[in-house]
Motif scaffolding. Structure first.
Motif, short mmCIF file in Angstrom:
data_model
loop_
_atom_site.label_atom_id
_atom_site.label_comp_id
_atom_site.label_asym_id
_atom_site.label_seq_id
_atom_site.Cartn_x
_atom_site.Cartn_y
_atom_site.Cartn_z
N ALA A 106 -3.10 3.41 0.01
CA ALA A 106 -1.96 3.41 0.93
C ALA A 106 -1.19 2.09 0.99
CB ALA A 106 -2.45 3.79 2.32
N ILE A 107 -1.89 0.97 0.94
CA ILE A 107 -1.23 -0.33 1.18
C ILE A 107 -0.81 -1.04 -0.09
CG2 ILE A 107 -1.46 -2.58 2.31
CD1 ILE A 107 -1.43 -0.17 4.23
N TYR A 108 -1.76 -1.25 -1.00
CA TYR A 108 -1.44 -2.03 -2.21
C TYR A 108 -0.31 -1.44 -3.05
CZ TYR A 108 -1.95 -4.61 -6.54
OH TYR A 108 -1.70 -5.38 -7.65
N LEU A 147 -1.38 14.79 14.08
CA LEU A 147 -0.54 14.29 12.98
C LEU A 147 -1.27 14.41 11.65
CD1 LEU A 147 2.11 12.97 12.16
CD2 LEU A 147 1.11 10.73 12.67
N ILE A 148 -2.57 14.06 11.63
CA ILE A 148 -3.37 14.18 10.41
C ILE A 148 -3.44 15.63 9.95
CG2 ILE A 148 -5.72 13.97 9.47
CD1 ILE A 148 -6.11 11.55 11.34
N VAL A 149 -3.71 16.54 10.88
CA VAL A 149 -3.84 17.96 10.55
C VAL A 149 -2.53 18.53 10.02
CG1 VAL A 149 -4.25 20.27 11.50
CG2 VAL A 149 -5.75 18.37 12.14
N ILE A 150 -1.43 18.19 10.66
CA ILE A 150 -0.11 18.68 10.22
C ILE A 150 0.19 18.24 8.79
CG2 ILE A 150 2.39 18.45 10.56
CD1 ILE A 150 1.76 18.35 13.61
N ILE A 151 -0.06 16.95 8.49
CA ILE A 151 0.21 16.42 7.15
C ILE A 151 -0.70 17.10 6.12
CG2 ILE A 151 0.17 14.37 5.68
CD1 ILE A 151 0.84 12.71 8.17
N LEU A 152 -1.99 17.25 6.47
CA LEU A 152 -2.94 17.88 5.55
C LEU A 152 -2.54 19.32 5.24
CD1 LEU A 152 -6.37 16.65 6.93
CD2 LEU A 152 -5.57 16.36 4.60
N LEU A 153 -2.21 20.08 6.27
CA LEU A 153 -1.83 21.48 6.06
C LEU A 153 -0.54 21.58 5.26
CD1 LEU A 153 -2.66 23.03 9.57
CD2 LEU A 153 -3.92 23.30 7.43
N LEU A 154 0.35 20.61 5.44
CA LEU A 154 1.60 20.58 4.68
C LEU A 154 1.32 20.39 3.20
CD1 LEU A 154 4.69 20.63 5.36
CD2 LEU A 154 4.63 18.13 5.23
N MET A 257 -10.72 6.01 -9.07
CA MET A 257 -9.33 6.03 -9.55
C MET A 257 -8.92 7.44 -9.93
SD MET A 257 -8.10 3.16 -9.07
CE MET A 257 -6.52 3.53 -9.85
N GLN A 258 -9.86 8.24 -10.46
CA GLN A 258 -9.55 9.64 -10.74
C GLN A 258 -9.21 10.38 -9.45
OE1 GLN A 258 -12.35 11.83 -13.25
NE2 GLN A 258 -13.04 9.92 -14.17
N ARG A 259 -9.99 10.14 -8.41
CA ARG A 259 -9.74 10.79 -7.12
C ARG A 259 -8.37 10.40 -6.57
NH1 ARG A 259 -15.35 8.94 -6.18
NH2 ARG A 259 -16.73 10.74 -6.38
N ALA A 260 -8.10 9.10 -6.59
CA ALA A 260 -6.83 8.61 -6.04
C ALA A 260 -5.64 9.12 -6.85
CB ALA A 260 -6.83 7.07 -6.02
N THR A 261 -5.77 9.07 -8.19
CA THR A 261 -4.68 9.52 -9.07
C THR A 261 -4.39 11.00 -8.86
OG1 THR A 261 -5.29 7.88 -10.74
CG2 THR A 261 -3.93 9.73 -11.47
N LEU A 262 -5.44 11.81 -8.80
CA LEU A 262 -5.25 13.25 -8.63
C LEU A 262 -4.59 13.56 -7.29
CD1 LEU A 262 -5.72 16.17 -9.55
CD2 LEU A 262 -7.99 16.07 -8.50
N LEU A 263 -5.08 12.95 -6.22
CA LEU A 263 -4.52 13.21 -4.90
C LEU A 263 -3.06 12.77 -4.81
CD1 LEU A 263 -5.18 14.37 -2.14
CD2 LEU A 263 -5.96 12.10 -1.42
N THR A 277 4.61 8.39 0.29
CA THR A 277 4.70 7.94 1.69
C THR A 277 3.79 8.77 2.58
OG1 THR A 277 7.01 7.31 1.34
CG2 THR A 277 6.27 7.54 3.61
N VAL A 278 3.85 10.09 2.39
CA VAL A 278 3.02 10.99 3.19
C VAL A 278 1.54 10.70 2.95
CG1 VAL A 278 2.31 13.41 3.46
CG2 VAL A 278 4.74 12.83 3.33
N LEU A 279 1.17 10.50 1.68
CA LEU A 279 -0.22 10.22 1.35
C LEU A 279 -0.69 8.91 1.98
CD1 LEU A 279 -2.73 11.07 -0.26
CD2 LEU A 279 -1.83 9.76 -2.19
N SER A 280 0.17 7.89 1.96
CA SER A 280 -0.17 6.59 2.54
C SER A 280 -0.45 6.72 4.04
CB SER A 280 0.97 5.59 2.31
OG SER A 280 1.15 5.35 0.94
N ILE A 281 0.40 7.46 4.74
CA ILE A 281 0.22 7.67 6.18
C ILE A 281 -1.08 8.43 6.45
CG2 ILE A 281 1.15 8.82 8.24
CD1 ILE A 281 3.96 8.30 7.03
N LEU A 282 -1.30 9.46 5.65
CA LEU A 282 -2.47 10.31 5.82
C LEU A 282 -3.76 9.53 5.62
CD1 LEU A 282 -3.68 13.12 6.23
CD2 LEU A 282 -3.30 13.57 3.81
N ILE A 283 -3.83 8.79 4.52
CA ILE A 283 -5.02 7.99 4.22
C ILE A 283 -5.29 6.99 5.34
CG2 ILE A 283 -5.87 6.13 2.74
CD1 ILE A 283 -6.34 8.58 1.31
#
Length: 433
Positions: A106-108, A147-154, A257-263, A277-283
């Protein structure tokens, strides 16, 4: 009588305290590797990542004490040592892991900052929340979790509908067992015994309610949170499986890295340019709430251990956060590698304690606790030693023990021991009558 609002807020808080770094990163790659056997993987994953953790919450609802109560039937000394080991593990592995995941995913990629800066800011905010713990339940339940649930379901719903739903051939020899073992990595069973106590103490801060009312509230909230976890995990595994033919994950990369890349690729494929952006907020949100729960639970335990001292609570919280900053300098993969042998040792014992504490009293005698925990410990040792230093002699032992090749060698001996103890005690009771 508990209101629907109280049940919903507690359910959301429970879900959020469970759902951290591993919970988000592990399922998609698991589904990706499972391919056409993704349903079997879901079934295995749910056992260790949903069913047993929710049993842990139900056990807390029955006991309404601390983690110490989970193991006191074995012996007070065992329970004390077990609690200290679990809490040390919690602040040494899953808590720093949340900071590492937040930084790497999310940050780097967005700000390019150092791990030290990310960890320092992250755990400073965690400390603020932990020191204001009476407000944790409401804030997390009302604001962060929805907020977490909404983003995940989206991400899941758009991802499922936008994919071609074509799966690859499975890479697992035994998808069901692979799902069970990957569920270990979520730390959810350990999380249950840690965050369950946080929920109980937060409820005690909030209001004076009867034992039965709290029991009812925690049980209902646990079932709702468990159902939410099931939906999210199943959705993430399915998305990972269905994107298998569309997204290529470099197998030479490390697992993290495989997990992060795939997600990240799934988020971009389903949400377009907003995906990152959405992934960064979610993580960030998912990891943050879990770290708060872990450190609050640890501080609560040591506070209770040392005369309910508020000073001890503050000192423990500060030490845990500082430790999180230090260990957070490691990458996500390094923390997982450290975690595996520890999990192979402590996770089976935790599972046995949870299951015994949800059984009716007549089946969960002190003898049943002692015998099953001892056998579980003995038969977990070969798994740990084989991971640390594989050898021919160990391999020969593992081949003799049923399920040991799948790191589940403790299951059958523990089950047989439990049945034998129950039969012996039942026969003894009948003779006395």
């Amino acid at each position: 009588m508990n209101s629907r609002r109280d049940i919903l807020i507690t359910s959301f808080a429970l879900f959020s305290l469970f759902f951290g770094a591993g919970n988000l990163l592990l399922p998609p790659l698991l589904g990706y590797n499972a391919g056409n056997d993704w349903l079997w993987v879901i079934l295995g994953f749910m056992i260790t990542a949903v069913i047993i953790p929710i049993f842990g919450i139900i056990a807390h609802a029955r006991l309404q004490g601390t983690m110490y109560d989970f193991g006191k039937k074995v012996s007070p000394s065992f329970s004390l040592v077990y609690c200290i080991i679990v809490y040390v593990i919690s602040i040494a592995i899953p808590s720093p892991r949340t900071a590492a995941a937040t930084h790497e995913i999310a940050i780097y990629p967005v700000f390019g900052t150092s791990k030290l800066l990310t960890s320092a800011v992250y755990f400073s905010l965690v400390l603020v929340f932990v020191l204001n713990r009476s407000k944790i339940l409401n804030f997390i339940g009302k604001f962060l979790t929805p907020l977490i649930v909404i983003i995940l379901l989206l991400v899941i719903s758009i991802g499922l509908f936008s994919s071609e739903m074509i799966t690859n051939t499975t890479q697992f020899d035994s998808p069901f067992v692979s799902g069970i073992l990957e569920g270990y990595q979520t730390f959810d069973a350990i999380g249950a015994v840690v965050v369950g106590a946080v929920i109980i103490i937060s409820l005690n801060f909030k209001t004076e309610t009867s034992f039965e009312a709290k029991k009812d509230l925690i049980k209902k909230s646990g079932f709702i949170a468990g159902f939410g976890l099931f939906i999210i995990y199943a959705g993430l595994i399915a998305v990972g499986a269905f994107y298998g033919s569309e997204i290529n994950v470099d197998s030479t990369l490390s697992n993290d890295m495989q997990r992060a890349t795939l997600l990240r690729n799934i988020s971009i494929a389903s949400l377009g340019t907003m995906g990152n952006t959405v992934l960064s907020i979610l993580i960030s949100l998912a990891c943050f709430t879990t770290a708060v729960g872990i450190i609050a639970g640890t501080a609560d335990y040591f506070k209770g251990l040392l005369n309910d001292s508020k000073t001890v609570y503050i000192i423990t919280s500060v030490i845990a956060c500082v430790f999180g900053v230090v260990v957070g300098q490691l990458d996500f993969h390094a923390i997982i590698v450290i975690a595996i042998p520890v999990l192979l040792f402590i996770y089976p014992i935790t599972i046995v304690l949870i299951l015994l504490n949800v059984l009716p009293e007549r089946f969960a005698s002190p003898l049943a606790f002692r015998a099953t925990v001892i056998i579980t410990f003995i038969f977990s040792v070969p798994d740990v030693l084989n991971f640390i230093s594989p050898s021919v002699s160990l391999n020969e032992i593992i081949q003799i023990i049923p399920l040991a090749e799948n790191n589940l060698g403790w299951v059958l001996p523990t089950l047989i021991t439990f049945v034998c103890v129950v039969l012996i005690e039942t026969k003894k009771d009948n003779i006395m009558i």
